[in-house]
Design an enzyme around this catalytic site. Structure first.
Site, PDB file in Angstrom:
ATOM      1  N   TYR A 130      -9.608  -1.947  -1.885  1.00  8.69           N
ATOM      2  CA  TYR A 130      -8.623  -2.175  -0.825  1.00  8.69           C
ATOM      3  C   TYR A 130      -7.919  -0.862  -0.516  1.00  8.69           C
ATOM      4  CZ  TYR A 130      -4.956  -3.817   2.128  1.00  8.69           C
ATOM      5  OH  TYR A 130      -4.140  -3.976   3.219  1.00  8.69           O
ATOM      6  N   GLN A 188      -4.704 -11.245   2.943  1.00  8.69           N
ATOM      7  CA  GLN A 188      -5.921 -11.944   3.371  1.00  8.69           C
ATOM      8  C   GLN A 188      -7.180 -11.179   2.966  1.00  8.69           C
ATOM      9  OE1 GLN A 188      -3.476 -10.840   5.309  1.00  8.69           O
ATOM     10  NE2 GLN A 188      -4.206  -9.889   7.207  1.00  8.69           N
ATOM     11  N   ASN A 211       1.000  -3.096  -0.288  1.00 12.11           N
ATOM     12  CA  ASN A 211       2.405  -3.484  -0.205  1.00 12.11           C
ATOM     13  C   ASN A 211       2.695  -4.674  -1.122  1.00 12.11           C
ATOM     14  OD1 ASN A 211       1.392  -5.758   1.106  1.00 12.11           O
ATOM     15  ND2 ASN A 211       1.964  -5.047   3.144  1.00 12.11           N
ATOM     16  N   SER A 237       5.779   4.315  -7.077  1.00 11.93           N
ATOM     17  CA  SER A 237       5.357   5.602  -7.610  1.00 11.93           C
ATOM     18  C   SER A 237       6.518   6.293  -8.317  1.00 11.93           C
ATOM     19  CB  SER A 237       4.835   6.487  -6.476  1.00 11.93           C
ATOM     20  OG  SER A 237       4.178   7.610  -6.997  1.00 11.93           O
ATOM     21  N   GLN A 259       6.941  12.894  -4.772  1.00 10.24           N
ATOM     22  CA  GLN A 259       6.959  11.482  -5.151  1.00 10.24           C
ATOM     23  C   GLN A 259       8.022  10.712  -4.390  1.00 10.24           C
ATOM     24  OE1 GLN A 259       4.888   9.506  -7.096  1.00 10.24           O
ATOM     25  NE2 GLN A 259       3.725  11.337  -6.669  1.00 10.24           N
ATOM     26  N   GLU A 326       4.453   7.529 -14.669  1.00 12.94           N
ATOM     27  CA  GLU A 326       3.147   7.546 -14.011  1.00 12.94           C
ATOM     28  C   GLU A 326       2.622   8.982 -13.965  1.00 12.94           C
ATOM     29  OE1 GLU A 326       1.254   6.374  -9.636  1.00 12.94           O
ATOM     30  OE2 GLU A 326       3.402   6.737  -9.848  1.00 12.94           O
ATOM     31  N   HIS A 327       3.437   9.892 -13.478  1.00 12.56           N
ATOM     32  CA  HIS A 327       3.109  11.318 -13.446  1.00 12.56           C
ATOM     33  C   HIS A 327       4.094  12.065 -14.341  1.00 12.56           C
ATOM     34  CE1 HIS A 327       1.971   9.728  -9.411  1.00 12.56           C
ATOM     35  NE2 HIS A 327       0.875  10.434  -9.612  1.00 12.56           N
ATOM     36  N   ASP A 360      -3.453  14.272  -7.101  1.00 14.00           N
ATOM     37  CA  ASP A 360      -3.493  13.266  -6.037  1.00 14.00           C
ATOM     38  C   ASP A 360      -4.732  13.414  -5.171  1.00 14.00           C
ATOM     39  OD1 ASP A 360      -1.295  11.789  -6.616  1.00 14.00           O
ATOM     40  OD2 ASP A 360      -0.012  12.618  -5.053  1.00 14.00           O
TER      41      ASP A 360
END
Length: 434
Positions: A130, A188, A211, A237, A259, A326-327, A360
């Site tokens: 996705y 969906q 989202n 993030s 970020q 995360e980072h 990234d």
């Protein structure tokens, strides 16, 4: 609390310290949960018709053909600059090099004479990717997901993105060998990938960010027996920077802002034993903010962010491990010396010349990372996420005979008589053959 406010960690109570490391709250509202559940059920029941209706409702786009044609993909590539195509190819090369190196050798051992045990790896047969749409399409995520899927040998790779799909996403998908691309977005799309429709094939596992509706849809399908597995839990993030007196304030500020501009719920934290560096970073953040198109978004994120002054670098590392970012960016002299002490982080960036942007886009590591504290138990996305392991065992007559009494004793202790009998019958058969 203003981001310009310097906080002395050792002047805070344990309760205040915990509060400083608290992330912005994320929780799907009851309305989002119900809406997503309705979407999943509708798509499962009505298939393509429901997908088209949701595209008209949410994406304001009338979609006739859900699947993107090869001609549309070729036309998208023709509209892109050679410079961008070359940059994508360079990024893919590095991503491919790093993820190919993650291929595990097979395990094949004799645990005792005549008892052979193996571990073999197989690809997840069918995966769904996705990719969010919007004003800034995340085509780099296509590279990060489709490249390891190809290396792993996944037979079917299906990509969904909200219509109209950006040229960059279509070209990136083609570059990475994705054959099936669909004009479907939002919850969906997750429903279509999890359950299948007349056009969209059902997949075994779903990857990719989104989202609140997409995140909730992934959560729900992962908990349904007829749904699909997902890559990892998702959250806003975040970045944590450890800096010493030798760090370059402008570099630190740029990494924090890279970020903060992701979204208003992003969080950035600076840890440093040097109060002067903290002040200089705060000043650099203000200067750079003034030039950012997404300054308003970054300012909202900074309202939940922190400048923390510590006793020393060892305390910085301890706080970072408690937070589990995360980072994690380490802008210290001899940054590599701290790596062995890091226990929880999605991806670590060492030294002045390793900006988070490198990971990234193009260094080769994957930018799909655990966030919101999930680094305590989850890993950064890698080749293994597109694979599954299974074990194989083979016992010779001699190996079985040597192990039989051990199995019988253990099975009897657990009162699992059929387990014991499966061994005893064979023991007796061997005696009859003797």
């Amino acid at each position: 609390m203003s981001f310009n406010t310097l906080i002395n960690w050792n002047s805070c109570s344990p309760e205040q310290q915990r509060a400083l490391l608290t992330r912005p709250a994320i929780s799907a509202s009851d309305s989002i949960t119900r809406t997503v559940s309705d979407i999943l059920d509708n798509v499962k029941t009505r298939g393509d018709d429901a997908l088209r209706e949701y595209s008209a409702k949410f994406d304001k786009t009338e979609v006739t053909a859900l699947r993107v044609t090869p001609e549309e993909i070729a036309a998208a590539g023709a509209r892109l600059s050679d410079e961008l195509k070359q940059a994508m190819a360079a990024a893919v090369k590095n991503i491919e090099t790093f993820h190919s190196a993650q291929t595990l050798p097979p395990v094949d051992v004799e645990t005792q004479p005549g008892v052979r045990c193996q571990q073999v790896t197989r690809p997840v047969a069918s995966v769904g990717l996705y990719i969010p749409g919007g004003s800034a399409p995340l085509f780099s995520t296509v590279l990060m997901l489709a490249t390891p899927a190809r290396i792993a040998g996944c037979q079917n790779v299906v990509l969904c993105s909200p219509p109209p799909i950006a040229d960059e996403i279509l070209y990136a998908a083609q570059l990475c060998g994705v054959q099936e691309i669909f004009n479907v977005g939002g919850a969906q799309a997750i429903a279509a990938l999890a359950f299948g429709s007349e056009s969209v094939p059902k997949v075994d596992k779903i990857f990719g960010p989104g989202n609140a509706f997409v995140t909730e849809a992934k959560r729900q399908v992962s908990q349904r027996l007829d749904g699909a597995a997902i890559d990892m839990p998702a959250g806003p993030s975040e970045v944590l920077v450890i800096a010493d007196s030798g760090a370059t304030p402008d570099f630190v500020a740029s990494d924090l802002l890279s970020q903060a501009e992701h979204g208003p719920d992003s969080q950035v934290i600076l840890l440093t034993p040097d109060a002067d560096i903290a002040r200089k970073v705060a000043e650099a953040v203000e200067r750079q903010l003034a030039e950012l198109p997404r300054a308003d978004t970054a300012r909202q994120a900074l309202s939940a962010s922190r400048l923390i002054v510590t006793k020393d670098l060892a305390q910085c590392v301890a706080i970072s491990n408690q937070y589990g970012p995360e980072h994690l960016i380490i802008q210290t002299r001899n940054a590599r010396d701290l790596v062995d002490a890091i226990t929880s982080a999605g991806s670590v960036f060492l030294g002045d010349w390793s900006p988070e942007s490198a990971g990234d886009y193009a260094s080769g590591t994957n930018h799909v990372l655990p966030t919101y504290g999930y680094t305590a138990t989850c890993s950064s996305l890698g080749l293994a996420d597109f694979q599954k392991r299974m074990t194989v065992q083979e016992l010779s007559k001699a190996g079985f005979s040597a192990l039989a009494s051990t199995i019988e004793t253990l099975a009897a202790a657990e009162r699992l008589t059929a387990h014991k009998n499966a061994v005893t019958l064979r023991v007796n058969a061997l005696k009859e053959q003797a």
